[in-house]
Scaffold this motif. Structure first.
Motif, PDB file in Angstrom:
ATOM      1  N   ASP A  15       3.450   5.240   9.307  1.00 26.33           N
ATOM      2  CA  ASP A  15       4.699   4.737   9.734  1.00 26.33           C
ATOM      3  C   ASP A  15       4.779   3.611  10.498  1.00 26.33           C
ATOM      4  O   ASP A  15       3.883   3.282  11.162  1.00 26.33           O
ATOM      5  CB  ASP A  15       5.875   5.714   9.903  1.00 26.33           C
ATOM      6  N   GLU A  16       6.128   2.947  10.863  1.00 23.91           N
ATOM      7  CA  GLU A  16       6.211   1.831  11.829  1.00 23.91           C
ATOM      8  C   GLU A  16       5.913   2.115  13.040  1.00 23.91           C
ATOM      9  O   GLU A  16       5.650   1.354  13.972  1.00 23.91           O
ATOM     10  CB  GLU A  16       7.516   1.203  11.759  1.00 23.91           C
ATOM     11  N   LYS A  17       5.838   3.391  13.564  1.00 22.47           N
ATOM     12  CA  LYS A  17       5.428   3.931  14.963  1.00 22.47           C
ATOM     13  C   LYS A  17       3.943   4.290  14.958  1.00 22.47           C
ATOM     14  O   LYS A  17       3.464   4.780  16.069  1.00 22.47           O
ATOM     15  CB  LYS A  17       6.353   5.030  15.284  1.00 22.47           C
ATOM     16  N   GLN A  85      -5.230   5.584  18.792  1.00 20.65           N
ATOM     17  CA  GLN A  85      -4.113   6.123  19.457  1.00 20.65           C
ATOM     18  C   GLN A  85      -3.958   5.291  21.118  1.00 20.65           C
ATOM     19  O   GLN A  85      -3.003   5.175  21.294  1.00 20.65           O
ATOM     20  CB  GLN A  85      -3.808   7.361  19.569  1.00 20.65           C
ATOM     21  N   SER A  88      -3.621   1.217  20.567  1.00 18.96           N
ATOM     22  CA  SER A  88      -2.852   0.748  19.347  1.00 18.96           C
ATOM     23  C   SER A  88      -2.702  -0.713  19.242  1.00 18.96           C
ATOM     24  O   SER A  88      -2.749  -1.249  18.293  1.00 18.96           O
ATOM     25  CB  SER A  88      -1.771   1.654  19.003  1.00 18.96           C
TER      26      SER A  88
END
Length: 140
Positions: A15-17, A85, A88
């Motif tokens: 997703d966008e996050k 992560q 990013s």
């Protein structure tokens, strides 16, 4: 007696996050509508079930139809998102400017793209040193 149901199909995407999302496709739709940020590079992986290890897929916005080569390419992009992560922003800049359509075209010439070394390809993209010489079969 309860009869076990076959594995249900699902979609895996980022997703966008930058978070992995899983959407059940048990009804088997031909099209899926999701709202994503404009021109955000996003992997879509379509799994036939939990045991599926070679999904079809695509890398949006460069492709919207899923196939075997698209699944392999999307899996590499997915791996880069998941493994980055802690960094990013840097990895997003690399994947944003990477030529995903060219990579898909290069792996499309192989009958079985899943036999290619996805780890090597992902590492070289992450380092910013990828070139076509890095597309090679896995060492058995």
């Amino acid at each position: 007696m309860k009869v076990p149901q076959p594995d249900s199909a699902y979609l895996l995407f980022v997703d966008e996050k930058g978070m992995a999302r899983k959407v059940s496709l048990s009804a088997g739709p031909d099209e899926i509508c999701l709202i994503l940020p404009k021109n955000r590079v996003t992997p879509f992986l379509f799994f036939a079930g939990e045991a599926d290890t070679r999904p079809f897929g695509s890398v949006y916005p460069y492709d919207t139809a899923s196939d075997k080569a698209g699944g392999f390419t999307a899996f590499i992009l997915y791996r880069l998102f998941i493994c980055s992560q802690n960094d990013s922003q840097t990895i997003y800049e690399r994947i944003r400017y990477f030529n995903w359509a060219k990579l898909k075209a290069a792996v499309s010439v192989y009958e079985e793209p899943w036999a290619l070394d996805d780890v090597l390809i992902a590492e070289k993209i992450a380092e910013g040193t990828f070139n076509s010489r890095h597309i090679k079969k896995k060492v058995q």
